[in-house]
Design a protein around this motif. Sequence first.
Motif, mmCIF file in Angstrom:
data_model
loop_
_atom_site.group_PDB
_atom_site.id
_atom_site.type_symbol
_atom_site.label_atom_id
_atom_site.label_comp_id
_atom_site.label_asym_id
_atom_site.label_seq_id
_atom_site.Cartn_x
_atom_site.Cartn_y
_atom_site.Cartn_z
ATOM 1 N N LEU A 339 47.045 -99.797 32.561
ATOM 2 C CA LEU A 339 47.874 -98.918 31.740
ATOM 3 C C LEU A 339 48.904 -98.186 32.597
ATOM 4 O O LEU A 339 50.072 -98.038 32.214
ATOM 5 C CB LEU A 339 47.005 -97.908 30.996
ATOM 6 C CG LEU A 339 46.376 -98.374 29.685
ATOM 7 C CD1 LEU A 339 45.485 -97.285 29.112
ATOM 8 C CD2 LEU A 339 47.437 -98.771 28.681
ATOM 9 N N GLY A 340 48.452 -97.744 33.773
ATOM 10 C CA GLY A 340 49.376 -97.080 34.676
ATOM 11 C C GLY A 340 50.499 -97.980 35.133
ATOM 12 O O GLY A 340 51.605 -97.503 35.450
ATOM 13 N N ALA A 341 50.244 -99.296 35.164
ATOM 14 C CA ALA A 341 51.280 -100.246 35.566
ATOM 15 C C ALA A 341 52.142 -100.694 34.393
ATOM 16 O O ALA A 341 53.351 -100.896 34.535
ATOM 17 C CB ALA A 341 50.624 -101.457 36.230
ATOM 18 N N LEU A 342 51.521 -100.863 33.217
ATOM 19 C CA LEU A 342 52.249 -101.405 32.070
ATOM 20 C C LEU A 342 53.286 -100.439 31.510
ATOM 21 O O LEU A 342 54.369 -100.862 31.078
ATOM 22 C CB LEU A 342 51.270 -101.793 30.958
ATOM 23 C CG LEU A 342 50.581 -103.153 31.070
ATOM 24 C CD1 LEU A 342 49.637 -103.360 29.909
ATOM 25 C CD2 LEU A 342 51.613 -104.277 31.127
ATOM 26 N N VAL A 343 52.952 -99.147 31.482
ATOM 27 C CA VAL A 343 53.900 -98.182 30.899
ATOM 28 C C VAL A 343 55.217 -98.166 31.675
ATOM 29 O O VAL A 343 56.297 -98.254 31.064
ATOM 30 C CB VAL A 343 53.271 -96.782 30.813
ATOM 31 C CG1 VAL A 343 54.302 -95.766 30.324
ATOM 32 C CG2 VAL A 343 52.074 -96.791 29.865
ATOM 33 N N PRO A 344 55.198 -98.088 33.015
ATOM 34 C CA PRO A 344 56.476 -98.164 33.736
ATOM 35 C C PRO A 344 57.197 -99.495 33.519
ATOM 36 O O PRO A 344 58.427 -99.532 33.389
ATOM 37 C CB PRO A 344 56.056 -98.002 35.203
ATOM 38 C CG PRO A 344 54.774 -97.253 35.147
ATOM 39 C CD PRO A 344 54.086 -97.762 33.914
ATOM 40 N N LEU A 345 56.426 -100.603 33.472
ATOM 41 C CA LEU A 345 57.038 -101.904 33.264
ATOM 42 C C LEU A 345 57.702 -102.006 31.891
ATOM 43 O O LEU A 345 58.734 -102.683 31.728
ATOM 44 C CB LEU A 345 55.988 -103.014 33.409
ATOM 45 C CG LEU A 345 55.463 -103.287 34.827
ATOM 46 C CD1 LEU A 345 54.322 -104.289 34.782
ATOM 47 C CD2 LEU A 345 56.578 -103.801 35.720
ATOM 48 N N SER A 346 57.096 -101.347 30.898
ATOM 49 C CA SER A 346 57.632 -101.435 29.537
ATOM 50 C C SER A 346 58.663 -100.349 29.233
ATOM 51 O O SER A 346 59.243 -100.358 28.143
ATOM 52 C CB SER A 346 56.484 -101.345 28.526
ATOM 53 O OG SER A 346 55.815 -100.095 28.645
ATOM 54 N N ALA A 347 58.874 -99.428 30.178
ATOM 55 C CA ALA A 347 59.781 -98.301 29.928
ATOM 56 C C ALA A 347 61.177 -98.735 29.473
ATOM 57 O O ALA A 347 61.721 -98.168 28.507
ATOM 58 C CB ALA A 347 59.859 -97.403 31.163
ATOM 59 N N PRO A 348 61.818 -99.718 30.141
ATOM 60 C CA PRO A 348 63.151 -100.135 29.668
ATOM 61 C C PRO A 348 63.146 -100.600 28.214
ATOM 62 O O PRO A 348 64.057 -100.285 27.448
ATOM 63 C CB PRO A 348 63.514 -101.276 30.624
ATOM 64 C CG PRO A 348 62.717 -101.003 31.854
ATOM 65 C CD PRO A 348 61.419 -100.433 31.361
ATOM 66 N N LEU A 349 62.110 -101.339 27.832
ATOM 67 C CA LEU A 349 62.012 -101.817 26.451
ATOM 68 C C LEU A 349 61.756 -100.663 25.499
ATOM 69 O O LEU A 349 62.337 -100.587 24.409
ATOM 70 C CB LEU A 349 60.897 -102.855 26.346
ATOM 71 C CG LEU A 349 60.657 -103.485 24.968
ATOM 72 C CD1 LEU A 349 61.900 -104.210 24.481
ATOM 73 C CD2 LEU A 349 59.466 -104.439 25.032
#
Length: 422
Positions: A339-349
Motif C-alpha cells: 500500500l505504501g508503494a502503490l499510493v505513490p505509484l498511482s498518484a499521477p492517475l
Amino acid sequence: MVLTTALAGLIMVFLLGSLRPVNMGAIALVAAFLLCSLNGIATGDVLDEFPVSLLITLVGVTFLFGIAKSNGTIDWLVRLAMSAVRGRKQLMPWIVFLTATALAAIGAASPAAVAIVAPIGIAFAVKHGTSPLLNGLMAVNGAAAGSFSPVGVLGTIALGAAAAHGLTIDPLVLFGATFGFNAIVALGTVVVFRNHGISALEQTDAPPDGAGIGGAVATRTRPETRVRVEQVVTLTGILSMVVAVTGFGVDTGVASLSVAVLLALLFGKTAQSGATSIAWPVVLLVCGIVTYISVMEQLGVVEALGQGVTAVGAPLVAALVLCLIGGVVSAFASTTGILGALVPLSAPLLLSGHIDATALLAALCVSSSVVDASPFSTNGALIVANVPEHQRTATYRVLLLWGAALIIVAPLAGWGMLVVLF
C-alpha cells in the motif's frame, strides 16, 4: 533482465516445491541467495530481508495458544462462545468476523486481530464439528474489513500516503467501501467453506477423551464449569496480550511469545505439550517465500511493474493493472508495504481527475488486503499453523487455490464495483 530472472525464479520455486518433497520455503531461501548473487548483492543483504518479525509472530502465537489448548483454557473459551451463540453454531463464523473487524477497526494490526481471534474460532469449530478453515478465513476477512477505519493501521497508512501526495480522500467512504466489500467476500466464504472438513472432524477431531487440536491433548477429560488456577493465569495472559497489542502498540509476536514463555516457566508440564503446536514447517515455508519476495522488491521488480502502469494510456485499464499488482504482491508480501508503494505509484492517475480518487484508493485497498488469505501471507499462515496438525497440508493446498483465485477475482471485483460503477 532482472524482472525476467526474478519472476522465473519464483515460478521455479513453486514448481520444485510442488513436485519434490522439499519445503518450499527452504527452496525459496536458496533461490533468494542465487538471485542476489546474479545481481551482485551481498549475502548479508539477503539475511536482512528475512522476516524475523513474522517468524516471532508465528512462533509466539502458536506456542501461546498451544499452551492454552493443552491446559484446557481454549476449551473453556469455546464453551463460553457456544453460550454466546445459544447453541446456534452457524452464527459463530459471523461472531469471528465481527470480533476481528472490531479489533482491527480500533487500531490492532491485521495479523494481531487474526492471531487473537482465529485460534479460538478454529478451536470452536474442532470442538463442535464445524469447519475450522471457515472460521479462520472469517477472522482474516474480518480483520481486512476493519483495517481501513480512520484509526485502523492500514486506513491510517493509506490516508496518510494519499494526503502526502495532495489527494483528498473521504475516510468514512473509504472505510464503508472496504468494509462492505469484505462483508460480501465473507458471505461468499461462508457459502464455499461452510461444510469444508466437517466429515473428517467428526471422525478424528472430537473424540470423547478431550483430545485437543494441533497434536496437543487437553488435560481435562470431561466438561467442567470450574476454571482452574492455571486456566485463569493463561486467560489473564491472553487478555494482557490483547491489551498490549491493541492498546499500546506492542508487537504481536513479542507480546504472545512473552506471555507463552511466562506460562511455560510457571507451568512446565503443559508447556511441553504446547510447544508441539509450534508449526515449524509452516514458519520455514512462509518466511522463505517472503524473503524471496523482499529480495525482488529490493531489486526494484515491484517498482518496475508500477512504472509500466504509467505507460498505459487508458485510465480504467491503468487502474485495473494497479489493482492486479496490489493483489499479486500482497499475497506474498506485506500489505502495509505494498500500500505504501502503490499510493505513490498511482498518484499521477489519482490526481488526473479521470477517476474518483476515493474509489480507486478503496479498490487498491481491497485488492491488497482480501488476498491476505494466501498461505504465504501472515494471516493465511496463522490459519495453517492453528488447524489440527493432520489437516495442515490439506488446508495449505486449499488456501493456495483460494488465494490464487482471490489474486484475480478481488482486483477485478474491486475495480468493477468501486472504480467502474462508482
